[in-house]
Design a protein around this motif. Structure first.
Motif, mmCIF file in Angstrom:
data_model
loop_
_atom_site.group_PDB
_atom_site.id
_atom_site.type_symbol
_atom_site.label_atom_id
_atom_site.label_comp_id
_atom_site.label_asym_id
_atom_site.label_seq_id
_atom_site.Cartn_x
_atom_site.Cartn_y
_atom_site.Cartn_z
ATOM 1 N N PHE A 260 0.920 -1.311 0.003
ATOM 2 C CA PHE A 260 0.006 0.005 0.041
ATOM 3 C C PHE A 260 0.894 1.319 0.046
ATOM 4 O O PHE A 260 0.523 2.161 -0.713
ATOM 5 N N GLU A 261 1.958 1.219 0.839
ATOM 6 C CA GLU A 261 2.752 2.520 0.741
ATOM 7 C C GLU A 261 3.384 2.887 -0.482
ATOM 8 O O GLU A 261 3.510 4.165 -1.021
ATOM 9 N N ASN A 262 3.941 1.809 -1.138
ATOM 10 C CA ASN A 262 4.508 1.971 -2.444
ATOM 11 C C ASN A 262 3.348 2.404 -3.419
ATOM 12 O O ASN A 262 3.585 3.299 -3.921
ATOM 13 N N VAL B 20 0.225 5.631 -7.318
ATOM 14 C CA VAL B 20 -1.051 6.909 -7.410
ATOM 15 C C VAL B 20 -0.479 8.169 -7.628
ATOM 16 O O VAL B 20 0.170 8.756 -6.917
ATOM 17 N N PRO B 21 -0.985 8.954 -8.970
ATOM 18 C CA PRO B 21 -0.514 10.355 -9.256
ATOM 19 C C PRO B 21 -1.125 11.018 -8.034
ATOM 20 O O PRO B 21 -1.873 10.847 -7.196
ATOM 21 N N GLU B 22 -0.212 12.149 -7.822
ATOM 22 C CA GLU B 22 -0.414 13.157 -6.763
ATOM 23 C C GLU B 22 -1.927 13.653 -6.734
ATOM 24 O O GLU B 22 -2.405 14.093 -7.920
ATOM 25 N N PHE B 23 -2.611 13.739 -5.702
ATOM 26 C CA PHE B 23 -4.019 14.090 -5.761
ATOM 27 C C PHE B 23 -4.155 14.914 -4.454
ATOM 28 O O PHE B 23 -3.436 14.898 -3.434
ATOM 29 N N LYS B 24 -5.320 15.824 -4.380
ATOM 30 C CA LYS B 24 -5.684 16.329 -3.285
ATOM 31 C C LYS B 24 -7.363 16.281 -3.316
ATOM 32 O O LYS B 24 -7.953 16.878 -4.187
ATOM 33 N N LEU B 25 -7.893 16.085 -2.166
ATOM 34 C CA LEU B 25 -9.197 16.219 -1.889
ATOM 35 C C LEU B 25 -9.581 17.534 -0.846
ATOM 36 O O LEU B 25 -9.031 17.311 0.330
ATOM 37 N N ASP C 198 -1.803 11.214 3.317
ATOM 38 C CA ASP C 198 -2.905 10.784 4.307
ATOM 39 C C ASP C 198 -3.328 9.400 4.193
ATOM 40 O O ASP C 198 -3.748 8.873 5.030
ATOM 41 N N LEU C 199 -3.297 9.037 2.856
ATOM 42 C CA LEU C 199 -3.689 7.697 2.571
ATOM 43 C C LEU C 199 -2.632 6.506 3.188
ATOM 44 O O LEU C 199 -2.885 5.772 4.012
ATOM 45 N N VAL C 200 -1.445 7.127 3.322
ATOM 46 C CA VAL C 200 -0.245 6.192 3.948
ATOM 47 C C VAL C 200 -0.565 6.051 5.280
ATOM 48 O O VAL C 200 -0.270 5.007 5.958
ATOM 49 N N LEU D 133 -3.526 5.945 6.734
ATOM 50 C CA LEU D 133 -4.525 5.406 6.894
ATOM 51 C C LEU D 133 -4.337 3.809 6.852
ATOM 52 O O LEU D 133 -5.289 3.125 6.794
ATOM 53 N N ILE D 134 -3.243 3.401 6.558
ATOM 54 C CA ILE D 134 -2.980 1.881 6.186
ATOM 55 C C ILE D 134 -3.335 0.933 7.159
ATOM 56 O O ILE D 134 -4.014 0.102 6.947
ATOM 57 N N PRO D 135 -3.271 1.353 8.507
ATOM 58 C CA PRO D 135 -3.568 0.370 9.710
ATOM 59 C C PRO D 135 -5.163 0.429 9.653
ATOM 60 O O PRO D 135 -5.596 -0.828 9.815
ATOM 61 N N TYR D 136 -5.789 1.184 9.096
ATOM 62 C CA TYR D 136 -7.302 1.266 9.270
ATOM 63 C C TYR D 136 -7.886 0.435 8.003
ATOM 64 O O TYR D 136 -8.648 -0.324 8.140
ATOM 65 N N ILE D 137 -6.964 0.548 7.122
ATOM 66 C CA ILE D 137 -7.335 -0.166 5.581
ATOM 67 C C ILE D 137 -7.027 -1.574 5.743
ATOM 68 O O ILE D 137 -7.866 -2.320 5.376
ATOM 69 N N ASP D 138 -6.006 -1.731 6.631
ATOM 70 C CA ASP D 138 -5.916 -3.447 6.984
ATOM 71 C C ASP D 138 -7.041 -3.998 7.674
ATOM 72 O O ASP D 138 -7.317 -5.170 7.341
ATOM 73 N N GLY D 139 -7.453 -3.234 8.549
ATOM 74 C CA GLY D 139 -8.602 -3.511 9.453
ATOM 75 C C GLY D 139 -9.869 -3.878 8.539
ATOM 76 O O GLY D 139 -10.436 -4.740 8.809
ATOM 77 N N MET D 140 -9.928 -2.812 7.857
ATOM 78 C CA MET D 140 -11.486 -3.065 6.693
ATOM 79 C C MET D 140 -11.021 -4.284 5.976
ATOM 80 O O MET D 140 -12.145 -4.830 5.495
ATOM 81 N N LEU D 141 -9.893 -4.604 5.513
ATOM 82 C CA LEU D 141 -9.783 -5.817 4.643
ATOM 83 C C LEU D 141 -10.190 -7.124 5.545
ATOM 84 O O LEU D 141 -10.585 -8.026 4.729
#
Length: 263
Positions: A64-66, A72-77, A152-154, A156-164
């Protein structure tokens, strides 16, 4: 205790997949024996249907980090609007598709691709989600107080793992429910077509257990076919599975109701 009840999981699997004439030995097992077999069996199905395809994709993107920082192209919400340097689209195991395109003002239902069971379509102003046949539209203006970037997505990786983990458990539950419902339907259908010379039919319980075991081989073959990228089209795989399961059930019922069925 009846010697046949000593058959282990591998023995049950061998009979279920390749020896329908020996299903009587499976019926002689206690309920706990059936439960143990199908718990292990459903876990194996989840492995080939969900975990292996996801693991292959995860390794292909380098984690996920990579993925978030380098692929993932640079983005901003920000302020309810998504801006991304360039569009991106990818799928996971041929089941989940993610598409992000900030050049598009909004996605709607017609943008979903029927080839995928689940989709996340993210535009400049909204997110369209398709999961389990249900479609949801999330307007980004409703979360305008949220700011999100690649970094910010990086975080959130622990939460993404939990969701998986939750996702895989829900997939397991869904797989079990679908399998049981289909087995019951096959069992009731085939039960009406085979009877003993004295007019006796198998009990509904016996027909259901036979059907549960009869689906084993074809559920695994279908899962492997999916895992390998549909070497056989999904339509023909479904037809093979239905025909094969019915054939197994009929043969098993014949051997149970008739001491020496016609060869």
């Amino acid at each position: 205790m009846n010697q046949q009840n000593q058959i282990g999981l591998l023995g049950q699997f061998k009979i279920a997949c390749f020896q329908p004439r020996k299903y009587k030995t499976l019926l002689e097992k206690k309920t706990a024996g059936h439960i143990r077999y199908f718990v292990v069996f459903f876990l194996f199905l989840m492995l080939i249907n969900a975990i292996v395809p996801f693991a292959a994709w995860y390794l292909s993107v380098g984690g996920f980090e990579n993925l978030f920082l380098n692929r993932v192209p640079e983005f901003k919400l920000e302020n309810g609007t998504m801006i991304m340097e360039s569009p991106i689209s990818f799928d996971i195991g041929g089941v989940l598709q993610v598409k992000v395109n900030s050049d598009k003002e909004s996605f709607d239902a017609k943008d979903f691709d029927e080839l995928y069971q689940e989709e996340f379509l993210i535009s400049k102003n909204n997110i369209m989600i398709k999961v389990g046949g249900q479609m949801t539209n999330v307007e980004l203006s409703s979360i305008k107080d949220m700011t999100m970037t690649n970094q910010d997505l990086v975080e959130l990786i622990p939460y993404i793992d939990g969701m998986l983990v939750i996702y895989f458990l829900m997939s397991l539950l869904s797989e079990m429910i679908q399998y049981i419902i289909m087995a019951l339907a096959f069992g009731l259908f085939c039960r009406a077509g085979v009877k003993a010379k004295d007019g006796r039919f198998l009990s509904i319980k016996e027909a259901f257990i036979i059907s549960m075991y009869a689906k084993s081989l074809f559920a695994i073959v279908s899962g492997l076919n999916f895992c390998l990228g549909y070497l056989i089209s999904s339509f023909w795989m479904m037809m093979i599975s239905v025909a094969g399961t019915i054939d197994y059930i009929y043969r098993a019922e014949l051997w149970l109701l008739q001491p020496e069925p016609g060869k």
